[in-house]
Design an enzyme around this catalytic site. Sequence first.
Site, PDB file in Angstrom:
ATOM      1  N   ASP A  24      49.862  39.670  47.375  1.00 21.33           N
ATOM      2  CA  ASP A  24      50.115  38.585  48.324  1.00 21.33           C
ATOM      3  C   ASP A  24      50.475  39.143  49.706  1.00 21.33           C
ATOM      4  O   ASP A  24      50.987  40.258  49.823  1.00 21.33           O
ATOM      5  CB  ASP A  24      51.268  37.717  47.779  1.00 21.33           C
ATOM      6  N   GLY A  25      50.205  38.326  50.718  1.00 19.76           N
ATOM      7  CA  GLY A  25      50.658  38.669  52.075  1.00 19.76           C
ATOM      8  C   GLY A  25      49.587  39.240  52.986  1.00 19.76           C
ATOM      9  O   GLY A  25      49.909  39.691  54.090  1.00 19.76           O
ATOM     10  N   ASN A  26      48.337  39.200  52.554  1.00 16.39           N
ATOM     11  CA  ASN A  26      47.263  39.696  53.430  1.00 16.39           C
ATOM     12  C   ASN A  26      47.212  38.895  54.727  1.00 16.39           C
ATOM     13  O   ASN A  26      47.034  39.455  55.815  1.00 16.39           O
ATOM     14  CB  ASN A  26      45.893  39.535  52.750  1.00 16.39           C
ATOM     15  N   ARG A  37      43.044  36.209  59.726  1.00 13.14           N
ATOM     16  CA  ARG A  37      43.438  36.427  58.328  1.00 13.14           C
ATOM     17  C   ARG A  37      42.427  37.284  57.568  1.00 13.14           C
ATOM     18  O   ARG A  37      42.775  38.081  56.714  1.00 13.14           O
ATOM     19  CB  ARG A  37      43.610  35.077  57.626  1.00 13.14           C
ATOM     20  N   HIS A  41      42.652  40.411  54.689  1.00 13.63           N
ATOM     21  CA  HIS A  41      42.016  40.556  53.381  1.00 13.63           C
ATOM     22  C   HIS A  41      41.252  41.879  53.307  1.00 13.63           C
ATOM     23  O   HIS A  41      41.246  42.552  52.285  1.00 13.63           O
ATOM     24  CB  HIS A  41      41.077  39.379  53.099  1.00 13.63           C
ATOM     25  N   ARG A  75      41.958  26.548  50.169  1.00 17.04           N
ATOM     26  CA  ARG A  75      41.944  27.183  51.500  1.00 17.04           C
ATOM     27  C   ARG A  75      40.690  26.775  52.266  1.00 17.04           C
ATOM     28  O   ARG A  75      39.708  26.340  51.669  1.00 17.04           O
ATOM     29  CB  ARG A  75      41.991  28.703  51.331  1.00 17.04           C
ATOM     30  N   LEU A 135      41.475  53.960  32.709  1.00 17.96           N
ATOM     31  CA  LEU A 135      42.243  52.768  33.084  1.00 17.96           C
ATOM     32  C   LEU A 135      41.466  51.480  32.793  1.00 17.96           C
ATOM     33  O   LEU A 135      40.285  51.368  33.127  1.00 17.96           O
ATOM     34  CB  LEU A 135      42.551  52.826  34.593  1.00 17.96           C
ATOM     35  N   ARG A 185      55.116  41.541  42.649  1.00 22.07           N
ATOM     36  CA  ARG A 185      54.572  40.616  43.651  1.00 22.07           C
ATOM     37  C   ARG A 185      55.005  41.085  45.026  1.00 22.07           C
ATOM     38  O   ARG A 185      56.192  41.302  45.277  1.00 22.07           O
ATOM     39  CB  ARG A 185      55.014  39.169  43.415  1.00 22.07           C
ATOM     40  N   GLU A 204      58.860  42.386  32.985  1.00 18.70           N
ATOM     41  CA  GLU A 204      59.865  42.550  34.039  1.00 18.70           C
ATOM     42  C   GLU A 204      59.205  42.181  35.366  1.00 18.70           C
ATOM     43  O   GLU A 204      58.060  42.558  35.617  1.00 18.70           O
ATOM     44  CB  GLU A 204      60.353  44.004  34.099  1.00 18.70           C
TER      45      GLU A 204
HETATM   46  C1  IPE Z   1      48.713  33.976  44.628  1.00 18.67           C
HETATM   47  O1  IPE Z   1      48.947  33.997  45.981  1.00 18.67           O
HETATM   48  C2  IPE Z   1      47.269  34.215  44.348  1.00 18.67           C
HETATM   49  C3  IPE Z   1      46.787  35.565  44.631  1.00 18.67           C
HETATM   50  C4  IPE Z   1      47.511  36.580  44.997  1.00 18.67           C
HETATM   51  C5  IPE Z   1      45.381  35.757  44.444  1.00 18.67           C
HETATM   52  P1  IPE Z   1      49.011  32.663  46.859  1.00 18.67           P
HETATM   53  O2  IPE Z   1      49.300  33.086  48.239  1.00 18.67           O
HETATM   54  O3  IPE Z   1      47.797  31.850  46.628  1.00 18.67           O
HETATM   55  O4  IPE Z   1      50.254  31.914  46.188  1.00 18.67           O
HETATM   56  P2  IPE Z   1      51.200  30.768  46.733  1.00 18.67           P
HETATM   57  O5  IPE Z   1      50.327  29.647  47.199  1.00 18.67           O
HETATM   58  O6  IPE Z   1      52.003  31.340  47.847  1.00 18.67           O
HETATM   59  O7  IPE Z   1      52.058  30.406  45.557  1.00 18.67           O
HETATM   60  C1  IPE Z   2      46.267  37.481  49.635  1.00 19.97           C
HETATM   61  O1  IPE Z   2      47.286  37.094  50.451  1.00 19.97           O
HETATM   62  C2  IPE Z   2      46.165  36.697  48.387  1.00 19.97           C
HETATM   63  C3  IPE Z   2      44.875  35.991  48.215  1.00 19.97           C
HETATM   64  C4  IPE Z   2      44.856  34.743  47.843  1.00 19.97           C
HETATM   65  C5  IPE Z   2      43.622  36.685  48.438  1.00 19.97           C
HETATM   66  P1  IPE Z   2      47.363  35.676  51.168  1.00 19.97           P
HETATM   67  O2  IPE Z   2      46.047  35.314  51.736  1.00 19.97           O
HETATM   68  O3  IPE Z   2      47.950  34.676  50.234  1.00 19.97           O
HETATM   69  O4  IPE Z   2      48.382  36.017  52.326  1.00 19.97           O
HETATM   70  P2  IPE Z   2      49.552  35.098  52.864  1.00 19.97           P
HETATM   71  O5  IPE Z   2      50.408  34.730  51.688  1.00 19.97           O
HETATM   72  O6  IPE Z   2      48.923  33.882  53.480  1.00 19.97           O
HETATM   73  O7  IPE Z   2      50.275  35.948  53.842  1.00 19.97           O
HETATM   74 MG    MG Z   3      49.866  34.084  49.832  1.00 22.20          MG
END
Ligand code: IPE
Ligand code: IPE
Ligand code: MG
Length: 240
Positions: A24-26, A37, A41, A75, A135, A185, A204
Amino acid sequence: MVKIQPETVGLGAELPRHVGIIMDGNGRWATRRGLPRKLGHRAGMERLRGLIRFSSDIGIEVLSLYAFSTENWKRPKEEVGALFELFMEYFLSELDDLHKNGVCIRIMGDMSAFPEKMQRAMEEAMTKTANNPGLKLNIALNYGSRAEVVRATNILVQKGEPVDEKSLMNALYTAGLPDLDLIIRTAGERRLSNFMLLQAAYAELVFTDVTFPDLTDEEYASCIREYQHRTRRFGAVVEK
Ligand code: IPE
Ligand code: IPE
Ligand code: MG
């Protein structure tokens, strides 16, 4: 197969067998830099190569990556399209290397939603790498845990098999694999967002504030170290 002894990177010997990463957080990574954005990614995809390599080198058995959720269709179309394009680009450029490194690929999720070409590439990758000894890499794509449970239950009903814990777990995408030991996460969010809820029953959870593109090998190792300091009980009484 292990190429880096865990001790040499400050890790104890007791590694998690199965690690899940909610990448998360890209988007935030890019926005903070004044970039679109999509470039976040891309940066995330670029970090993937190293993380997969590191996981394989230290001897993690199974790595499950959350790449696109069943809810991510909410999205903007443009972002979804960009994500799939990037994914295909990454997938096609990495496949040979992954195969050479003995990685066994499994896609978890409803692939029927994707363009034919993408479906074929994924099927081929799974078949090609199915017997690889290294892996086990699960990529959750158009994946949601609830959808997975519905699918599994329908498989059992169609076969006329009784639904019990064993048959249900064996009808999930992760059939035959150990449960998750550790879920990491990134980007500070503290939730599972529909990721592998059944496989996570006794996992965990480790949360780090860094965004996914900034999840260095060191930060990843530090998450594993945090896991190694936890006491797992599985409902039993454990003296420690
Ligand atoms: C969860 O991230 C899905 C992936 C990492 C692919 P999101 O950014 O979609 O999750 P929420 O909406 O913050 O819960
Ligand atoms: C990547 O991060 C997770 C995917 C769904 C690909 P996000 O696109 O959710 O990044 P944030 O949470 O908006 O920063
Ligand atoms: Mg996100």
